[in-house]
Design a protein around this motif. Structure first.
Motif, mmCIF file in Angstrom:
data_model
loop_
_atom_site.group_PDB
_atom_site.id
_atom_site.type_symbol
_atom_site.label_atom_id
_atom_site.label_comp_id
_atom_site.label_asym_id
_atom_site.label_seq_id
_atom_site.Cartn_x
_atom_site.Cartn_y
_atom_site.Cartn_z
ATOM 1 N N VAL A 242 0.892 -1.230 0.046
ATOM 2 C CA VAL A 242 0.017 -0.127 0.053
ATOM 3 C C VAL A 242 0.853 1.196 -0.063
ATOM 4 O O VAL A 242 0.721 2.231 -0.909
ATOM 5 N N ALA A 243 1.682 1.242 0.987
ATOM 6 C CA ALA A 243 2.609 2.426 0.935
ATOM 7 C C ALA A 243 3.605 2.743 -0.252
ATOM 8 O O ALA A 243 3.755 3.986 -0.601
ATOM 9 N N ARG A 244 3.886 1.681 -0.905
ATOM 10 C CA ARG A 244 4.985 2.025 -2.019
ATOM 11 C C ARG A 244 4.408 1.922 -3.387
ATOM 12 O O ARG A 244 5.002 2.497 -4.409
ATOM 13 N N ASP A 245 3.536 0.903 -3.503
ATOM 14 C CA ASP A 245 2.836 0.689 -4.774
ATOM 15 C C ASP A 245 1.407 1.393 -5.078
ATOM 16 O O ASP A 245 1.303 2.123 -6.289
ATOM 17 N N VAL A 246 0.724 1.602 -4.051
ATOM 18 C CA VAL A 246 -0.490 2.457 -4.277
ATOM 19 C C VAL A 246 -0.243 4.129 -3.768
ATOM 20 O O VAL A 246 -0.533 4.834 -4.880
ATOM 21 N N ALA A 247 0.489 4.244 -3.024
ATOM 22 C CA ALA A 247 0.627 5.738 -2.644
ATOM 23 C C ALA A 247 1.168 6.356 -3.866
ATOM 24 O O ALA A 247 1.204 7.594 -3.800
ATOM 25 N N GLU A 248 2.474 5.667 -4.413
ATOM 26 C CA GLU A 248 3.132 6.262 -5.556
ATOM 27 C C GLU A 248 2.378 6.856 -6.573
ATOM 28 O O GLU A 248 2.600 7.731 -7.645
ATOM 29 N N ARG A 249 0.977 6.195 -6.679
ATOM 30 C CA ARG A 249 0.331 6.614 -7.915
ATOM 31 C C ARG A 249 -0.926 7.250 -7.498
ATOM 32 O O ARG A 249 -1.417 8.178 -8.193
ATOM 33 N N MET A 250 -1.217 7.389 -5.897
ATOM 34 C CA MET A 250 -2.653 8.089 -5.826
ATOM 35 C C MET A 250 -2.370 9.177 -4.678
ATOM 36 O O MET A 250 -3.118 10.133 -4.324
ATOM 37 N N GLY A 251 -1.086 8.964 -4.074
ATOM 38 C CA GLY A 251 -0.660 10.278 -3.063
ATOM 39 C C GLY A 251 -0.863 9.573 -1.562
ATOM 40 O O GLY A 251 -1.735 8.550 -1.523
ATOM 41 N N ASN A 252 -0.130 10.290 -0.700
ATOM 42 C CA ASN A 252 -0.122 9.654 0.632
ATOM 43 C C ASN A 252 -1.454 9.912 1.408
ATOM 44 O O ASN A 252 -1.908 9.166 2.348
ATOM 45 N N SER A 253 -2.252 10.810 0.839
ATOM 46 C CA SER A 253 -3.644 10.991 1.636
ATOM 47 C C SER A 253 -4.749 10.079 1.334
ATOM 48 O O SER A 253 -5.430 9.818 2.352
ATOM 49 N N ASP A 254 -4.366 9.020 0.496
ATOM 50 C CA ASP A 254 -5.122 7.933 0.375
ATOM 51 C C ASP A 254 -4.701 6.663 1.032
ATOM 52 O O ASP A 254 -5.265 5.530 0.891
ATOM 53 N N ILE A 255 -3.542 6.592 1.823
ATOM 54 C CA ILE A 255 -3.008 5.610 2.536
ATOM 55 C C ILE A 255 -3.882 4.834 3.204
ATOM 56 O O ILE A 255 -4.227 3.383 3.401
ATOM 57 N N ALA A 256 -4.728 5.472 4.145
ATOM 58 C CA ALA A 256 -5.465 5.057 5.045
ATOM 59 C C ALA A 256 -6.685 4.065 4.415
ATOM 60 O O ALA A 256 -6.956 3.115 4.739
ATOM 61 N N ALA A 257 -7.494 4.756 3.592
ATOM 62 C CA ALA A 257 -8.253 4.215 2.922
ATOM 63 C C ALA A 257 -7.794 2.848 2.033
ATOM 64 O O ALA A 257 -8.499 2.033 1.941
ATOM 65 N N ALA A 258 -6.553 2.985 1.276
ATOM 66 C CA ALA A 258 -6.243 1.854 0.672
ATOM 67 C C ALA A 258 -5.664 0.776 1.630
ATOM 68 O O ALA A 258 -5.978 -0.339 1.277
ATOM 69 N N ASN A 259 -5.249 1.115 2.777
ATOM 70 C CA ASN A 259 -4.965 -0.201 3.693
ATOM 71 C C ASN A 259 -6.436 -0.700 3.976
ATOM 72 O O ASN A 259 -6.407 -2.103 4.092
ATOM 73 N N GLN A 260 -7.349 0.212 4.504
ATOM 74 C CA GLN A 260 -8.694 -0.629 4.415
ATOM 75 C C GLN A 260 -9.237 -1.404 3.370
ATOM 76 O O GLN A 260 -9.949 -2.737 3.404
ATOM 77 N N ILE A 261 -8.993 -1.201 2.220
ATOM 78 C CA ILE A 261 -9.516 -1.809 1.047
ATOM 79 C C ILE A 261 -8.664 -2.950 0.784
ATOM 80 O O ILE A 261 -9.061 -4.054 0.573
ATOM 81 N N ALA A 262 -7.310 -2.795 1.105
ATOM 82 C CA ALA A 262 -6.464 -4.160 1.040
ATOM 83 C C ALA A 262 -6.982 -5.223 2.097
ATOM 84 O O ALA A 262 -6.939 -6.328 1.628
ATOM 85 N N LEU A 263 -7.188 -4.879 3.387
ATOM 86 C CA LEU A 263 -7.698 -5.648 4.331
ATOM 87 C C LEU A 263 -8.873 -6.281 3.863
ATOM 88 O O LEU A 263 -8.946 -7.548 4.189
ATOM 89 N N PHE A 264 -9.893 -5.468 3.352
ATOM 90 C CA PHE A 264 -11.179 -5.949 2.786
ATOM 91 C C PHE A 264 -11.121 -7.059 1.685
ATOM 92 O O PHE A 264 -11.613 -8.087 1.874
ATOM 93 N N ALA A 265 -9.863 -6.846 0.807
ATOM 94 C CA ALA A 265 -9.856 -7.822 -0.382
ATOM 95 C C ALA A 265 -9.386 -9.042 0.142
ATOM 96 O O ALA A 265 -9.777 -10.073 -0.222
#
Length: 461
Positions: A242-265
């Motif tokens: 999440v921190a290195r592959d998602v944030a580099e495309r969408m920005g650090n502001s979305d890390i918390a939401a991306a972590n939740q989606i990763a956990l959900f998946a």
């Protein structure tokens, strides 16, 4: 009187030292895994395809490179004609735009004969360098080389590679350990491929090993760790993606939401995934989420190989169901991030089966593994249909259930398979369980449904 601070120039990496260090590097002898480049590497030549090893971080890509290098050395390739370089080396920072060319030019300077004779070039974590796609394509077309590169990022997704290489590359997916590889890592003796009869001792040993496999998973780096450390490390793998592959495309502001989606998946592996429902749940939790944003994060997680989506089997351009099933990259990762009341061995078993199918179908069409919703009132499901849906040539229907001793479970699983086998002529029906082995009559042209333990099925290839 005012003074000005003189501008400081950025330090240039010490390329001669770094290249010489890599030339003297003693390659480790990895525990051998099934090669992902099935036909081996071609001899160095101009216009060779660039081989790209892709996969989630920590899945073993670097050690696949070492395995390839050890095979070359064993076959008699001179060490001077093999060049390995890892671009995650912090001494390259700040990394200049021409770092790839500088490193390769320094190798040519130190070993000029390799440029004429032909060199095997292995570049690890190449996504750290800018403009790597154009560089690799240019070198492959103008130099006498065989080039193999690895990377762990959405920048090395199949979409990115197809867009930038225009048919001049060949990507190979590296997944975590298969069950046979897991046993090899733990010095567990396994039956040979093709064996169909086993002693009670062998059967119970394999059942025990497979039970552990569904908990530990197949990431190579955690295999020798204590159980608690394995859990912590696997959770860090997810956060790293999440921190290195998602944030580099969408920005650090979305890390918390991306972590939740990763956990959900991961926690909903082997389940149908509705992006609308996911976005609504996150919105209720206080995340400003809408369909497009949730869909975008899921796409990045899949491009980073954290999870995979499996669509519906169809022979038409428009499937009846637009809700795919989602599968995690590793059953151990699912176990590590799931709460105690969410542990479902059946879902982890189905995930392990999907991943083994994915290994076996490497190089096939992207829709070679699908799920099937039967066109009846009950809308019964078949977990996997394996075969070319586009060519209307499926050859196997697979159900996965941890325990089929319950008569209702047995009837449900066999009813769906019978319906699929009736609809698709000559298709083979299989039920994969944890323990049971049987052959069930289907009353369809003498075709029976094979019931097979997961460990035995996993060792067939």
């Amino acid at each position: 009187m005012s003074t000005t601070t003189p501008a400081t120039s950025l330090a240039t990496p010490d390329y001669p030292t770094l290249v010489r260090e890599m030339r003297e590097y003693q390659f480790p002898m990895p525990i051998r895994r099934k090669p992902v480049i099935a036909d081996g590497l071609p001899k160095p030549a101009m216009f060779n395809l660039v081989h790209i090893l892709v996969g989630m971080r920590r899945s073993g890509k670097t050690f696949h490179l070492f395995q390839l290098i050890q095979d070359l050395l064993k076959a008699g390739t001179p060490r001077e004609n093999i060049f390995y370089f890892n671009f995650s080396d912090e001494r390259l920072q700040p990394m200049p735009d021409d770092v790839l060319q500088q490193v390769l030019d320094e190798f040519w300077r130190q070993v000029p004969a390799a440029r004429k004779q032909g060199a095997y070039v292995f570049f690890d974590e190449i996504q750290e360098a800018n403009h790597w796609q154009g560089f690799c394509q240019r070198i492959a077309e103008h130099e006498n080389v065989t080039m193999v590169v690895t990377g762990s990022s959405s920048k090395l997704s199949s979409q990115e590679i197809a867009t930038n290489f225009r048919g001049r590359s060949y990507s190979h997916e590296v997944l975590p350990l298969s069950f046979r590889e897991y046993c090899k890592f733990h010095d567990i003796e396994t039956p040979e491929v093709g064996a169909d009869s086993f002693s009670p001792q062998t059967a119970t040993a394999m059942e025990s090993a497979f039970d552990r496999y569904l908990i530990d998973g197949g990431f190579p780096g955690i295999q020798s760790m204590p159980a608690e450390a394995k859990t912590d490390m696997l959770q860090s793998y997810m956060r790293d993606v999440v921190a290195r592959d998602v944030a580099e495309r969408m920005g650090n502001s979305d890390i918390a939401a991306a972590n939740q989606i990763a956990l959900f998946a991961l926690r909903n592996t082997a389940c149908e995934l509705s992006v609308n429902n996911l976005a609504a749940q996150l919105d209720q939790l206080g995340y400003r989420m809408y369909w497009t944003k949730a869909r975008g994060i899921l796409d990045l997680l899949e491009q980073a190989f954290l999870c995979f989506e499996v669509g519906e089997y169809t022979t038409t351009l428009k499937p009846k169901s637009t809700t795919p099933k989602i599968y995690a990259v590793d059953p151990g990762l699912v176990y590590a991030v799931s709460r105690a009341n969410q542990q479902d061995i059946g879902k982890r078993l189905e995930t392990a089966v999907y991943l083994e199918l994915r290994r076996r179908q490497s190089g096939r069409r992207t829709d070679f593994i699908t799920s099937l919703t039967l066109p009846d009132v009950q809308g019964e499901k078949v977990d996997f249909v394996v075969g070319d849906a586009l060519g209307a040539e499926p050859y196997q229907a697979i159900q996965v259930t941890a325990n089929m001793s319950n008569e209702k479970t047995k009837m449900r699983e066999t009813r769906s398979l019978n319906a699929a086998m009736k609809r698709m002529k000559n298709i083979k029906g299989t039920i994969i369980t944890l323990r049971q082995k049987d052959s069930l009559a289907s009353n369809l042209d003498g075709r029976n449904i094979e019931v097979i333990p997961a460990w035995q099925w996993a060792l067939q290839d």
